[in-house]
Enzyme design. Sequence first.
Site, PDB file in Angstrom:
ATOM      1  N   GLY A   1       0.832  -1.198   0.000  1.00 41.31           N
ATOM      2  CA  GLY A   1       0.000   0.000   0.000  1.00 41.31           C
ATOM      3  C   GLY A   1       0.866   1.248   0.000  1.00 41.31           C
ATOM      4  N   CYS A   2       0.371   2.296   0.579  1.00 41.33           N
ATOM      5  CA  CYS A   2       1.084   3.573   0.665  1.00 41.33           C
ATOM      6  C   CYS A   2       2.475   3.358   1.266  1.00 41.33           C
ATOM      7  CB  CYS A   2       0.277   4.507   1.553  1.00 41.33           C
ATOM      8  SG  CYS A   2       1.147   5.978   2.114  1.00 41.33           S
ATOM      9  N   PHE A   3       3.504   3.819   0.570  1.00 45.69           N
ATOM     10  CA  PHE A   3       4.852   3.559   1.092  1.00 45.69           C
ATOM     11  C   PHE A   3       5.113   4.279   2.399  1.00 45.69           C
ATOM     12  CE2 PHE A   3       6.424   6.201  -2.795  1.00 45.69           C
ATOM     13  CZ  PHE A   3       6.112   7.414  -2.228  1.00 45.69           C
TER      14      PHE A   3
ATOM     15  N   CYS B   1       3.011   4.639   4.855  1.00 47.48           N
ATOM     16  CA  CYS B   1       2.401   3.840   5.920  1.00 47.48           C
ATOM     17  C   CYS B   1       3.220   2.592   6.206  1.00 47.48           C
ATOM     18  CB  CYS B   1       0.972   3.470   5.535  1.00 47.48           C
ATOM     19  SG  CYS B   1      -0.097   4.922   5.321  1.00 47.48           S
TER      20      CYS B   1
END
Length: 182
Positions: A11-13, A15
């Site tokens: 997902g979002c790097f 996070c």
Amino acid sequence: MADQVAVLAGGCFWCTEAVFLDVVGVKSVESGYTGGTVASPTYRQVCDGNTGHAEAIRVTFDPDQISYDDLLDIFFATHDPTQLNRQGNDVGTQYRSAIFPQDEDQARKAREAIERANQELGGRVVTTIEPKSEWYPAEGYHQDYWAGEGQRNPYCIAIIPPKLQKLRKSFQARVKSAGATA
């Protein structure tokens, strides 16, 4: 033993980066892009979903302090590997759950980690094991985002603290700041 590298997409790097920055034995975490066909992509190009790249992190770690197996177990525990091409509100192939092994030993361990995760998650893991590919660091302002601007980003504020809480609860012996809060 020499430092090793793990490349993970969950997902979002930002996070994902925040979790691994707090793991004992992790020397550095770099946000970037891998697994696609466009050379030197920009954040905007990757977000558009047409490059084939995943937002990923490149973790440099000391295998004398933490094993690749342990990193993979943390990876599976701190994101949802059952969501195809998404993590929560982040939707698209750039947010896929993927492991990019750096050699055959890491590929074997990745397969074993998926088997372990599937046992816990009823066989629903969609994480892919993808070939090692060119690594493109994210633009400078994306590096260590959680430590800087991310602390004021509403999305990061909502997503990262629960991940850190899970890390600290499930992997107490593996965290640098067991008592810290996000």
